[in-house]
Design an enzyme around this catalytic site. Sequence first.
Site, PDB file in Angstrom:
ATOM      1  N   HIS A 277       0.780  -1.238   0.000  1.00 50.99           N
ATOM      2  CA  HIS A 277       0.000   0.000   0.000  1.00 50.99           C
ATOM      3  C   HIS A 277       0.815   1.293   0.000  1.00 50.99           C
ATOM      4  CE1 HIS A 277       0.352   0.145   4.474  1.00 50.99           C
ATOM      5  NE2 HIS A 277       0.142   1.439   4.318  1.00 50.99           N
TER       6      HIS A 277
ATOM      7  N   GLU B 231       3.628   5.414  -3.268  1.00 49.79           N
ATOM      8  CA  GLU B 231       3.830   6.738  -2.688  1.00 49.79           C
ATOM      9  C   GLU B 231       5.282   6.954  -2.244  1.00 49.79           C
ATOM     10  OE1 GLU B 231       1.390   8.981  -2.406  1.00 49.79           O
ATOM     11  OE2 GLU B 231       2.175  10.455  -0.992  1.00 49.79           O
ATOM     12  N   ASP B 232       5.844   5.949  -1.630  1.00 51.28           N
ATOM     13  CA  ASP B 232       7.113   6.175  -0.921  1.00 51.28           C
ATOM     14  C   ASP B 232       8.354   5.518  -1.530  1.00 51.28           C
ATOM     15  OD1 ASP B 232       5.659   7.593   0.920  1.00 51.28           O
ATOM     16  OD2 ASP B 232       5.361   5.890   2.246  1.00 51.28           O
TER      17      ASP B 232
ATOM     18  N   ASP C 168      -4.772   1.271   8.085  1.00 51.42           N
ATOM     19  CA  ASP C 168      -3.529   2.034   7.979  1.00 51.42           C
ATOM     20  C   ASP C 168      -3.542   3.161   9.020  1.00 51.42           C
ATOM     21  OD1 ASP C 168      -1.103   2.913   6.840  1.00 51.42           O
ATOM     22  OD2 ASP C 168      -2.151   4.316   5.524  1.00 51.42           O
TER      23      ASP C 168
ATOM     24  N   ASP D 131     -24.924   2.519  30.765  1.00 49.10           N
ATOM     25  CA  ASP D 131     -24.224   1.501  29.973  1.00 49.10           C
ATOM     26  C   ASP D 131     -22.707   1.655  30.063  1.00 49.10           C
ATOM     27  OD1 ASP D 131     -24.069   3.837  28.583  1.00 49.10           O
ATOM     28  OD2 ASP D 131     -24.603   2.991  26.635  1.00 49.10           O
TER      29      ASP D 131
END
Length: 491
Positions: free
Chosen positions: A74, A78-79, A155, A275
């Site tokens: 993923h 981008e990197d 992520d 609750d």
Amino acid sequence: MTANKYYIGLKPDIQYLPHTDLARVEKAIEFAQKWHQGQFRLSGEPYIEHVLSVSKTVAQMNLDGDAIVACVLHDTLEDTPVTQNDIKKNFGADVLRLVDGLTKLDRIRISSSWLWPIKTSYREVDRYENQVDTLRKMFLAMSKDLRVIIIKLSDRLNNLATLNYLPEAKRQRIARETIDIYAPIANRLGMGEFKGQLEDLAFPYLNPKEYLWLRKLAVPEIDTRKKYLKKVASRLLNKLQQGHLKPVIKYRAKRWYSLYQKLIKYDRDIKKINDLVAIRIIVPTIEDCYNVLGQIHSLWQPIPGRIKDYIALPKPNGYRSIHTTVFCDKGVITEFQIRTPQMDRQAEFGIAAHWHYKEGQSSSKIPKMKLQWVNELTRWQSRVKSAKDFKDALKMDFFSDRIFVYTPKGEVKDLPEGSTPVDFAYSIHSAVGNQCAGARINAKMSSIDTKLQNGDVVEIVKNNKAKPKRDWLKFVKTEHARACIRKVIGQ
Ligand code: MN
């Protein structure tokens, strides 16, 4: 293929995948490892560790092979110098589409001052427009393939866990964005577990003082409540075992952030939170659920109006369970939640629970879930003219709570809470809305500005001479109805 420690680390989590997919994941890990080589997170761990953690989270939801492979890859587009072509050549067009979608989402930066502006200056208008555009992309990606959003949420979850290594300004932005945008999206997809985790990781950064105050106040109270519930449960268990029911009982303290929000509403008085710890009774079948409900009511008196049957009428985000609140032992007001194991899984993973991998099914056959509201959003967002319109509509339609309302034929409409018969009519067709003259709600004639309730059956009384009135703009809730009315009255 050489065994590598990262693949071995992930393997136990992806055992549900067929062998061909396992081999692809192994290949993807080698690929990602090669390209992320020498990259480190601010925490000091090799970048590949982040990729692996995200993949583990996604694997919990048993997503298909393509999704896991895309998850491993993923951050490569981008990197690293990896190109789209490299991914396509090695892992196929489907994986590329997912990775590409994730890369685009990564560039989205939404600041909360845009959604909930304190003051608006002209200089900010440009920024608004930019952010509207990025949000549009997000919704578009979502309607095309929800797996992209699920991987993105995972992520974000992993990034939040290492937030303390980032500079203060960046921390604040990520924390805000998580609470304002990512958590509501997870909620909208029925991913309750995710929503809670995201908020609880972001909360301490957003508001450290309040967070500490809350922990100090709530921890002892949660302890007391758990002890009490365990006594109550053993009494209930006895009763259920006489009826040959074998439930699993779970205690779950309310998440910090949602507890905090509730406390604010209740004068910060923790005694008013019924609750604080939920008690969940999990039994094999739906029949057993109703049986348990009866047994609980035979032990303790239920509070009228507090029995909620989300099994017969699920929430629009798919949540199912029966809730009942009773005057329990010593008169303590206590809520029970009753559900099957499948509903329990759904409450945690929401929409993702539907991807549960089935033996012998190829990943391409797993249906793409399409949600009515995602489609509606993408449809109307293209019509909205200004950024302000878009923002208002978004706040109203997307982040509000939703109700299910039925046509007399049993067709279901998903509307924001507070919707009226006019909203309902326009959700069927603009012509139905335009001719709306009256409404029968659960067979009773009602005025067209009545606020609809979850589960209402609504029949629109049409009159072909009727026309939309300007007044309707005062009570309609959906942007869709508003736009249709304006079109006719010419405004
Ligand atoms: Mn990442």
